[in-house]
Design an enzyme around this catalytic site. Structure first.
Site, PDB file in Angstrom:
ATOM      1  N   ARG A  65     -14.657 -12.182 104.986  1.00  0.00           N
ATOM      2  CA  ARG A  65     -14.057 -13.471 104.596  1.00  0.00           C
ATOM      3  C   ARG A  65     -13.041 -13.280 103.470  1.00  0.00           C
ATOM      4  O   ARG A  65     -11.911 -13.772 103.541  1.00  0.00           O
ATOM      5  CB  ARG A  65     -15.161 -14.447 104.153  1.00  0.00           C
ATOM      6  N   GLY A  76     -14.728  -7.170  93.269  1.00  0.00           N
ATOM      7  CA  GLY A  76     -15.219  -8.544  93.411  1.00  0.00           C
ATOM      8  C   GLY A  76     -16.593  -8.608  94.024  1.00  0.00           C
ATOM      9  O   GLY A  76     -17.242  -9.658  93.996  1.00  0.00           O
ATOM     10  N   THR A  77     -17.045  -7.498  94.590  1.00  0.00           N
ATOM     11  CA  THR A  77     -18.379  -7.436  95.202  1.00  0.00           C
ATOM     12  C   THR A  77     -19.438  -7.820  94.171  1.00  0.00           C
ATOM     13  O   THR A  77     -19.276  -7.533  92.983  1.00  0.00           O
ATOM     14  CB  THR A  77     -18.619  -6.000  95.712  1.00  0.00           C
ATOM     15  N   ASN A 104     -16.469 -13.658  89.615  1.00  0.00           N
ATOM     16  CA  ASN A 104     -15.685 -14.772  90.142  1.00  0.00           C
ATOM     17  C   ASN A 104     -14.269 -14.658  89.599  1.00  0.00           C
ATOM     18  O   ASN A 104     -14.067 -14.573  88.402  1.00  0.00           O
ATOM     19  CB  ASN A 104     -16.316 -16.099  89.708  1.00  0.00           C
ATOM     20  N   HIS A 116     -23.990 -21.962  98.106  1.00  0.00           N
ATOM     21  CA  HIS A 116     -23.060 -21.131  98.873  1.00  0.00           C
ATOM     22  C   HIS A 116     -23.369 -21.246 100.366  1.00  0.00           C
ATOM     23  O   HIS A 116     -24.465 -21.646 100.752  1.00  0.00           O
ATOM     24  CB  HIS A 116     -23.161 -19.656  98.459  1.00  0.00           C
ATOM     25  N   LYS A 176     -24.223 -15.861 102.738  1.00  0.00           N
ATOM     26  CA  LYS A 176     -24.310 -15.108 101.467  1.00  0.00           C
ATOM     27  C   LYS A 176     -25.639 -14.356 101.394  1.00  0.00           C
ATOM     28  O   LYS A 176     -26.676 -14.901 101.759  1.00  0.00           O
ATOM     29  CB  LYS A 176     -24.148 -16.056 100.278  1.00  0.00           C
ATOM     30  N   GLY A 230     -23.568 -14.032  91.764  1.00  0.00           N
ATOM     31  CA  GLY A 230     -23.040 -13.308  90.603  1.00  0.00           C
ATOM     32  C   GLY A 230     -22.417 -14.268  89.602  1.00  0.00           C
ATOM     33  O   GLY A 230     -22.515 -14.071  88.385  1.00  0.00           O
TER      34      GLY A 230
HETATM   35  P1  NAD Z   1     -18.240 -10.609 104.257  1.00  0.00           P
HETATM   36  O1  NAD Z   1     -19.606 -10.280 104.748  1.00  0.00           O
HETATM   37  O2  NAD Z   1     -17.457 -11.681 104.959  1.00  0.00           O
HETATM   38  O3  NAD Z   1     -17.334  -9.288 104.255  1.00  0.00           O
HETATM   39  C1  NAD Z   1     -17.801  -8.041 103.787  1.00  0.00           C
HETATM   40  C2  NAD Z   1     -16.867  -6.958 104.266  1.00  0.00           C
HETATM   41  O4  NAD Z   1     -17.307  -5.715 103.711  1.00  0.00           O
HETATM   42  C3  NAD Z   1     -16.871  -6.774 105.794  1.00  0.00           C
HETATM   43  O5  NAD Z   1     -15.578  -6.410 106.211  1.00  0.00           O
HETATM   44  C4  NAD Z   1     -17.869  -5.628 105.985  1.00  0.00           C
HETATM   45  O6  NAD Z   1     -17.652  -4.890 107.181  1.00  0.00           O
HETATM   46  C5  NAD Z   1     -17.565  -4.785 104.742  1.00  0.00           C
HETATM   47  N1  NAD Z   1     -18.692  -3.941 104.350  1.00  0.00           N
HETATM   48  C6  NAD Z   1     -20.008  -4.263 104.340  1.00  0.00           C
HETATM   49  N2  NAD Z   1     -20.739  -3.203 103.955  1.00  0.00           N
HETATM   50  C7  NAD Z   1     -19.873  -2.188 103.713  1.00  0.00           C
HETATM   51  C8  NAD Z   1     -20.024  -0.857 103.274  1.00  0.00           C
HETATM   52  N3  NAD Z   1     -21.228  -0.316 103.029  1.00  0.00           N
HETATM   53  N4  NAD Z   1     -18.894  -0.101 103.135  1.00  0.00           N
HETATM   54  C9  NAD Z   1     -17.674  -0.615 103.381  1.00  0.00           C
HETATM   55  N5  NAD Z   1     -17.467  -1.878 103.815  1.00  0.00           N
HETATM   56  C10 NAD Z   1     -18.562  -2.665 103.956  1.00  0.00           C
HETATM   57  O7  NAD Z   1     -18.415 -10.974 102.711  1.00  0.00           O
HETATM   58  P2  NAD Z   1     -17.443 -11.859 101.783  1.00  0.00           P
HETATM   59  O8  NAD Z   1     -17.864 -13.282 101.830  1.00  0.00           O
HETATM   60  O9  NAD Z   1     -16.018 -11.484 102.027  1.00  0.00           O
HETATM   61  O10 NAD Z   1     -17.920 -11.337 100.344  1.00  0.00           O
HETATM   62  C11 NAD Z   1     -17.829  -9.946 100.018  1.00  0.00           C
HETATM   63  C12 NAD Z   1     -18.391  -9.723  98.616  1.00  0.00           C
HETATM   64  O11 NAD Z   1     -17.561 -10.395  97.661  1.00  0.00           O
HETATM   65  C13 NAD Z   1     -19.802 -10.276  98.396  1.00  0.00           C
HETATM   66  O12 NAD Z   1     -20.482  -9.396  97.526  1.00  0.00           O
HETATM   67  C14 NAD Z   1     -19.551 -11.617  97.714  1.00  0.00           C
HETATM   68  O13 NAD Z   1     -20.631 -12.040  96.918  1.00  0.00           O
HETATM   69  C15 NAD Z   1     -18.357 -11.281  96.864  1.00  0.00           C
HETATM   70  N6  NAD Z   1     -17.490 -12.402  96.481  1.00  0.00           N
HETATM   71  C16 NAD Z   1     -16.986 -12.361  95.227  1.00  0.00           C
HETATM   72  C17 NAD Z   1     -16.083 -13.320  94.810  1.00  0.00           C
HETATM   73  C18 NAD Z   1     -15.461 -13.183  93.448  1.00  0.00           C
HETATM   74  O14 NAD Z   1     -14.625 -14.023  93.057  1.00  0.00           O
HETATM   75  N7  NAD Z   1     -15.801 -12.123  92.701  1.00  0.00           N
HETATM   76  C19 NAD Z   1     -15.712 -14.354  95.666  1.00  0.00           C
HETATM   77  C20 NAD Z   1     -16.253 -14.378  96.949  1.00  0.00           C
HETATM   78  C21 NAD Z   1     -17.134 -13.388  97.356  1.00  0.00           C
END
Ligand code: NAD
Length: 264
Positions: free
Chosen positions: A15, A96-97, A122, A153, A157, A163
């Site tokens: 996403r 951002g993870t 965030n 969320h 999630k 976080g």
């Molecule tokens: P998502 O599940 O839609 O996408 C995750 C992506 O990472 C996918 O493309 C998946 O294939 C890949 N992935 C998963 N495991 C992997 C690995 N071991 N190695 C490499 N790639 C891998 O998730 P999302 O909603 O896009 O959110 C991703 C992360 O970002 C989450 O941890 C979420 O909490 C975080 N997030 C942070 C913020 C921020 O502002 N910091 C905002 C939104 C989401």
């Protein structure tokens, strides 16, 4: 004019990865140089967005060889693997993870001795302002107000509390001069007993397509204060992460967060 700063988006099929790939299009200083996902992910080998000339790869080493900075929104295991590559190649990273354990956070700290890293739970301007407001409110209100943080969320999630909720908890703990880990109540079930004095409580809602809601409640006798933020689009996180990536261009190794990037 300076050369464009080349970005690799990790988690490209996710996403946030998709929101980042869209947001970088037409950026004045940043160019999408590489897109990365894990082996076997649906988008590997395909254009990151329809019509894009950048195809999604699954080899971090190859992706980072042609990029100046990585933006990672994946899962902790993915971040740690990419971090090792960025450290070896001397590339900065925007992380951002969320959902890291203590050992992984320590490894990120160690890596920041060699490369610059912006890490934030965030990346939105609003949430970072909220963090600052929460610290101020907590310090001003004193012990007479109980602090509860409620977050909602989407159903996909995987970590809880978010976080961002934990970062808001840290902001409140800072205002009280305590350590969050000593006072956090992260869930409640069954006979919990009365609320401990000084606790900072968390409550989690999961469902639907909620992008991210956070509310910090200060519950006193006869009144309560509510400070909150609602994200309605992932573009807000994507734009903040791109701003952080551009900011990294001029940085020495170190660990930074959005307060540094925004100058808050
Ligand atoms: P998502 O599940 O839609 O996408 C995750 C992506 O990472 C996918 O493309 C998946 O294939 C890949 N992935 C998963 N495991 C992997 C690995 N071991 N190695 C490499 N790639 C891998 O998730 P999302 O909603 O896009 O959110 C991703 C992360 O970002 C989450 O941890 C979420 O909490 C975080 N997030 C942070 C913020 C921020 O502002 N910091 C905002 C939104 C989401």
């Amino acid at each position: 004019m300076s050369e464009p700063f080349r970005v690799c988006v990790a988690g490209a099929g996710g996403r946030m990865g998709q929101a980042l790939a869209a947001a970088i299009d037409g950026h004045p200083e940043l160019v999408l140089a590489a897109a990365l996902d894990q082996p076997g992910a649906a988008g590997v080998g395909k254009p990151v967005l329809p019509g894009s000339r950048v195809r999604v790869g699954d080899d971090p080493e190859a992706a980072m060889a042609g990029a100046d900075v990585a933006i990672d929104f994946t899962r902790p295991a993915g971040t740690m693997a990419l971090l090792a590559v960025c450290r070896r190649l001397g590339r900065g990273m925007v992380i951002g993870t969320t959902g890291f354990n203590a050992g992984q956070l320590a490894d990120i700290d160690h890596a920041s001795a060699d490369v610059p890293i912006v890490m934030a739970a965030n990346f939105s301007l609003g949430v970072n302002l909220l963090r600052a407001l929460v610290t101020r409110a907590t310090a001003a209100l004193g012990e007479g107000f109980d602090i509860e943080i409620v977050e909602a969320h989407h159903r996909h999630k995987v970590d809880a509390p978010s976080g961002t909720a934990l970062a808001l908890g840290e902001a409140a703990a800072e205002g009280r001069g305590v350590t969050l880990g000593d006072v956090a109540v992260r869930s409640r079930d069954g006979h919990t007993g009365e609320r401990p004095d000084g606790a900072i409580g968390f409550a989690t809602v999961r469902g639907g397509d909620v992008v991210g809601d956070h509310q910090v409640l200060f519950l006193g006798d006869g009144e309560r204060i509510e400070l909150g933020h609602r994200a309605s689009s992932r573009a807000t996180f994507a734009n903040g992460a791109l701003r952080a990536a551009g900011w990294l261009r001029e940085r020495s190794p170190g660990r930074y967060d959005m307060f540094d990037v925004l100058g808050l």
